[in-house]
Write a protein that holds these residues in place. Structure first.
Motif, PDB file in Angstrom:
ATOM      1  N   PHE A 142       8.911   1.600  -2.801  1.00  0.00           N
ATOM      2  CA  PHE A 142       8.294   0.384  -3.565  1.00  0.00           C
ATOM      3  C   PHE A 142       8.962   0.074  -4.688  1.00  0.00           C
ATOM      4  CE2 PHE A 142       5.320   2.758  -0.735  1.00  0.00           C
ATOM      5  CZ  PHE A 142       4.696   1.812  -0.109  1.00  0.00           C
ATOM      6  N   ALA A 162       0.653  -0.320  -5.363  1.00  0.00           N
ATOM      7  CA  ALA A 162       2.194  -0.159  -4.948  1.00  0.00           C
ATOM      8  C   ALA A 162       2.499  -1.455  -4.250  1.00  0.00           C
ATOM      9  CB  ALA A 162       2.315   0.968  -3.895  1.00  0.00           C
ATOM     10  N   ARG A 163       3.576  -1.997  -5.007  1.00  0.00           N
ATOM     11  CA  ARG A 163       4.199  -3.413  -4.499  1.00  0.00           C
ATOM     12  C   ARG A 163       5.579  -2.863  -3.658  1.00  0.00           C
ATOM     13  NH1 ARG A 163       2.819  -8.131  -4.303  1.00  0.00           N
ATOM     14  NH2 ARG A 163       1.223  -7.666  -6.086  1.00  0.00           N
ATOM     15  N   GLU A 164       5.480  -3.550  -2.618  1.00  0.00           N
ATOM     16  CA  GLU A 164       6.538  -3.177  -1.534  1.00  0.00           C
ATOM     17  C   GLU A 164       7.928  -4.140  -2.197  1.00  0.00           C
ATOM     18  OE1 GLU A 164       5.809  -4.517   2.444  1.00  0.00           O
ATOM     19  OE2 GLU A 164       4.376  -2.637   2.669  1.00  0.00           O
TER      20      GLU A 164
END
Length: 165
Positions: A142, A162-164
């Protein structure tokens, strides 16, 4: 020129939200008194000083591990997060005392399903730190992991985003 600037400001990738698996005060992982957790070697996340005595599924997913002593559970969420919830520090030494497990490895769980109950006061009385680290073990997949540090949360409040990549 402006399109490149605009593109650089727009977040990329899908965001995943992990809900609080228990109620309490959120602290930075770096403040956990066990270097295994505070160093980030097991993953990124936060810790909770619990006010409750139960751990619920923070997202829909599958139980991938339950420690024999009942002090920790690992999940793979439907959003792709590998989550470790560890109740207390060195609590494996209790040999399962003060823990009741309500899930098994391989179980498919829904957000809010009861996973573990624990006797917070009995654990403290035996001299153990009851801080609960909550880790995203696959954090490297992430681009960012952000938690609600400093907030008091209830079960299933938004805890970590959580950012991909």
């Amino acid at each position: 020129m402006f399109s490149r600037l605009f593109h650089s400001l727009v977040p990329h990738g899908k965001g995943s939200v992990l809900r609080a698996p228990l109620a309490g005060t959120v602290i930075p992982l770096s403040e956990v008194s066990d270097p295994t957790f505070s160093s980030g070697s097991l993953g990124e996340g936060v810790a909770i000083e619990p006010s409750g005595c139960r751990v619920v599924a923070p997202a829909d997913g599958k139980v991938t591990a339950i420690f024999p002593t009942g002090h920790a559970v690992a999940l793979h969420t439907d959003d792709g997060l590998d989550v470790l919830i560890h109740v207390g520090l060195d609590t494996y030494k209790l040999g399962g005392r003060h823990f009741t497990v309500h899930a098994q490895v391989g179980d498919t769980v829904k957000q809010g399903d009861l996973l573990i109950e624990f006797d917070r006061e009995a654990i403290r009385e035996e001299g153990y730190d009851i801080t609960v680290p909550i880790l995203i073990c696959n954090a490297a997949e992430f681009s960012s992991i952000k938690g609600r540090v400093g907030d008091t949360v209830l079960e299933l409040d938004k805890l970590i985003t959580a950012r991909e990549r």
